[in-house]
Design a protein around this motif. Structure first.
Motif, PDB file in Angstrom:
ATOM      1  N   SER A  84       0.780  -1.142   0.063  1.00 55.52           N
ATOM      2  CA  SER A  84      -0.064  -0.067   0.023  1.00 55.52           C
ATOM      3  C   SER A  84       1.012   1.272   0.081  1.00 55.52           C
ATOM      4  CB  SER A  84      -0.748  -0.037   1.219  1.00 55.52           C
ATOM      5  OG  SER A  84      -0.120   0.204   2.428  1.00 55.52           O
ATOM      6  N   VAL A  85       0.313   2.073  -0.766  1.00 51.93           N
ATOM      7  CA  VAL A  85       1.178   3.529  -0.868  1.00 51.93           C
ATOM      8  C   VAL A  85       0.432   4.553  -0.028  1.00 51.93           C
ATOM      9  CG1 VAL A  85       2.001   5.227  -2.600  1.00 51.93           C
ATOM     10  CG2 VAL A  85       2.203   2.958  -2.959  1.00 51.93           C
ATOM     11  N   ALA A  86       0.942   5.136   0.905  1.00 57.67           N
ATOM     12  CA  ALA A  86       0.224   6.222   1.598  1.00 57.67           C
ATOM     13  C   ALA A  86       0.841   7.824   1.331  1.00 57.67           C
ATOM     14  CB  ALA A  86       0.509   6.014   3.202  1.00 57.67           C
ATOM     15  N   CYS A  87       0.474   8.705   1.981  1.00 57.56           N
ATOM     16  CA  CYS A  87       1.087   9.860   1.701  1.00 57.56           C
ATOM     17  C   CYS A  87       1.004  10.669   3.272  1.00 57.56           C
ATOM     18  CB  CYS A  87       0.020  10.842   1.047  1.00 57.56           C
ATOM     19  SG  CYS A  87      -0.024  10.569  -0.826  1.00 57.56           S
ATOM     20  N   THR A  88       1.985  11.517   3.340  1.00 58.47           N
ATOM     21  CA  THR A  88       2.219  12.162   4.434  1.00 58.47           C
ATOM     22  C   THR A  88       2.419  13.762   4.044  1.00 58.47           C
ATOM     23  OG1 THR A  88       3.153  12.317   6.632  1.00 58.47           O
ATOM     24  CG2 THR A  88       4.661  12.099   4.752  1.00 58.47           C
ATOM     25  N   LEU A  89       2.052  14.663   4.987  1.00 59.11           N
ATOM     26  CA  LEU A  89       2.461  15.854   5.091  1.00 59.11           C
ATOM     27  C   LEU A  89       3.853  16.268   5.573  1.00 59.11           C
ATOM     28  CD1 LEU A  89       1.592  18.895   3.948  1.00 59.11           C
ATOM     29  CD2 LEU A  89       0.972  19.180   6.515  1.00 59.11           C
ATOM     30  N   VAL A 112       4.134  13.977   0.336  1.00 61.42           N
ATOM     31  CA  VAL A 112       5.359  12.874   0.071  1.00 61.42           C
ATOM     32  C   VAL A 112       4.561  11.449   0.253  1.00 61.42           C
ATOM     33  CG1 VAL A 112       7.338  11.946   1.032  1.00 61.42           C
ATOM     34  CG2 VAL A 112       6.996  14.404   1.435  1.00 61.42           C
ATOM     35  N   SER A 113       4.930  10.859  -0.886  1.00 59.20           N
ATOM     36  CA  SER A 113       4.077   9.409  -1.092  1.00 59.20           C
ATOM     37  C   SER A 113       5.176   8.312  -0.972  1.00 59.20           C
ATOM     38  CB  SER A 113       3.545   9.519  -2.207  1.00 59.20           C
ATOM     39  OG  SER A 113       2.786   8.320  -2.572  1.00 59.20           O
ATOM     40  N   GLY A 114       4.890   7.000  -0.416  1.00 56.31           N
ATOM     41  CA  GLY A 114       5.256   6.093  -0.387  1.00 56.31           C
ATOM     42  C   GLY A 114       4.924   4.852   0.543  1.00 56.31           C
ATOM     43  N   HIS A 115       5.417   3.672   0.288  1.00 58.27           N
ATOM     44  CA  HIS A 115       5.073   2.831   1.409  1.00 58.27           C
ATOM     45  C   HIS A 115       5.784   2.997   2.780  1.00 58.27           C
ATOM     46  CE1 HIS A 115       4.278  -1.392   2.629  1.00 58.27           C
ATOM     47  NE2 HIS A 115       5.303  -1.535   3.162  1.00 58.27           N
ATOM     48  N   ARG A 116       4.901   2.899   3.723  1.00 57.01           N
ATOM     49  CA  ARG A 116       5.028   3.097   4.944  1.00 57.01           C
ATOM     50  C   ARG A 116       5.615   4.560   5.307  1.00 57.01           C
ATOM     51  NH1 ARG A 116       8.247  -1.565   7.749  1.00 57.01           N
ATOM     52  NH2 ARG A 116       8.224  -0.459   9.633  1.00 57.01           N
ATOM     53  N   VAL A 117       5.371   5.582   4.666  1.00 53.40           N
ATOM     54  CA  VAL A 117       6.043   6.935   4.233  1.00 53.40           C
ATOM     55  C   VAL A 117       5.872   7.701   5.763  1.00 53.40           C
ATOM     56  CG1 VAL A 117       3.839   8.161   3.402  1.00 53.40           C
ATOM     57  CG2 VAL A 117       6.479   8.881   2.795  1.00 53.40           C
ATOM     58  N   VAL A 118       4.780   7.483   6.669  1.00 52.18           N
ATOM     59  CA  VAL A 118       4.826   8.323   7.644  1.00 52.18           C
ATOM     60  C   VAL A 118       5.578   7.970   8.591  1.00 52.18           C
ATOM     61  CG1 VAL A 118       3.032   8.703   9.575  1.00 52.18           C
ATOM     62  CG2 VAL A 118       2.036   8.636   7.411  1.00 52.18           C
ATOM     63  N   GLU A 119       5.968   6.669   8.787  1.00 50.65           N
ATOM     64  CA  GLU A 119       6.857   6.029   9.710  1.00 50.65           C
ATOM     65  C   GLU A 119       8.292   6.415   9.250  1.00 50.65           C
ATOM     66  OE1 GLU A 119       8.253   1.750  11.492  1.00 50.65           O
ATOM     67  OE2 GLU A 119       6.382   1.888   9.938  1.00 50.65           O
ATOM     68  N   SER A 160      -3.817  11.749  10.546  1.00 49.77           N
ATOM     69  CA  SER A 160      -3.504  13.167  11.024  1.00 49.77           C
ATOM     70  C   SER A 160      -2.818  13.693   9.449  1.00 49.77           C
ATOM     71  CB  SER A 160      -2.530  13.330  11.781  1.00 49.77           C
ATOM     72  OG  SER A 160      -1.438  12.705  11.968  1.00 49.77           O
ATOM     73  N   ALA A 161      -2.202  12.698   8.666  1.00 48.15           N
ATOM     74  CA  ALA A 161      -1.673  13.122   7.355  1.00 48.15           C
ATOM     75  C   ALA A 161      -2.777  13.541   6.567  1.00 48.15           C
ATOM     76  CB  ALA A 161      -0.925  11.875   6.588  1.00 48.15           C
ATOM     77  N   ILE A 204      -6.008  20.545   4.771  1.00 48.41           N
ATOM     78  CA  ILE A 204      -5.440  21.722   5.165  1.00 48.41           C
ATOM     79  C   ILE A 204      -4.590  22.640   4.139  1.00 48.41           C
ATOM     80  CG2 ILE A 204      -4.649  23.258   6.934  1.00 48.41           C
ATOM     81  CD1 ILE A 204      -5.529  20.985   8.871  1.00 48.41           C
ATOM     82  N   TRP A 205      -3.401  22.010   3.969  1.00 50.09           N
ATOM     83  CA  TRP A 205      -2.485  22.734   3.219  1.00 50.09           C
ATOM     84  C   TRP A 205      -2.532  22.522   1.808  1.00 50.09           C
ATOM     85  CZ3 TRP A 205       0.982  25.825   5.591  1.00 50.09           C
ATOM     86  CH2 TRP A 205       0.960  25.688   6.892  1.00 50.09           C
TER      87      TRP A 205
END
Length: 142
Positions: free
Chosen positions: A3-8, A78-85, A129-130, A136-137
């Motif tokens: 899975s690919v996630a995103c984060t800020l 920013v996007s990627g597997h386990r990106v938040v961590e 939260s991401a 928001i941004w």
């Protein structure tokens, strides 16, 4: 299947002032993450009130607003597997004095003795939260 996630990520005004934006983005990309959206802007107290909603009534909140509105920042999705961590690991501990060498805050940050911790970067602390922060941004991103 992965899975690919995103984060800020927010590259804060102290990092922009010190011309560290490129180095921070380089480290994120070198880790293998993809930059989906990027915007340099000066933010407003209203955006910060939404972003830091859980801190608005705390005594340190005014110093956060003063710091975060002190100059331009760079907001990045920013996007990627386990990106938040992964991004949080790249950033290092919140306190730049205690952050491990090899991390963004450990290598590039320091305590300047100000009321707000000037620690170069913000990264979302979880997928929920991401999603909230990206909305928001970057409201134009679905």
């Amino acid at each position: 299947m992965t899975s690919v996630a995103c984060t800020l990520v927010l590259i804060k005004p102290d990092a922009v002032r010190r011309r560290l934006t490129g180095e921070i983005l380089r480290r994120i990309e070198a880790k293998g993450y993809e930059l989906i959206a990027l915007r340099r802007q000066t933010t407003t107290p209203q955006v910060l009130a939404e972003h830091y909603a859980e801190h608005v009534d705390k005594p340190f909140y005014p110093s956060i607003v003063e710091y975060m509105t002190s100059g331009p920042l760079v907001a990045v999705v920013v996007s990627g597997h386990r990106v938040v961590e992964g991004v949080r690991s790249l950033m290092g501990a919140t306190d730049p004095t205690a952050a491990a060498p090899g991390t963004i805050r450990g290598d590039l940050g320091r305590d300047w003795g100000t009321d707000a911790i000037e620690n170069l970067v913000h990264g979302s602390d979880g997928e929920a939260s991401a999603a909230r922060e990206i909305a928001i941004w970057f409201p134009e991103i679905d």
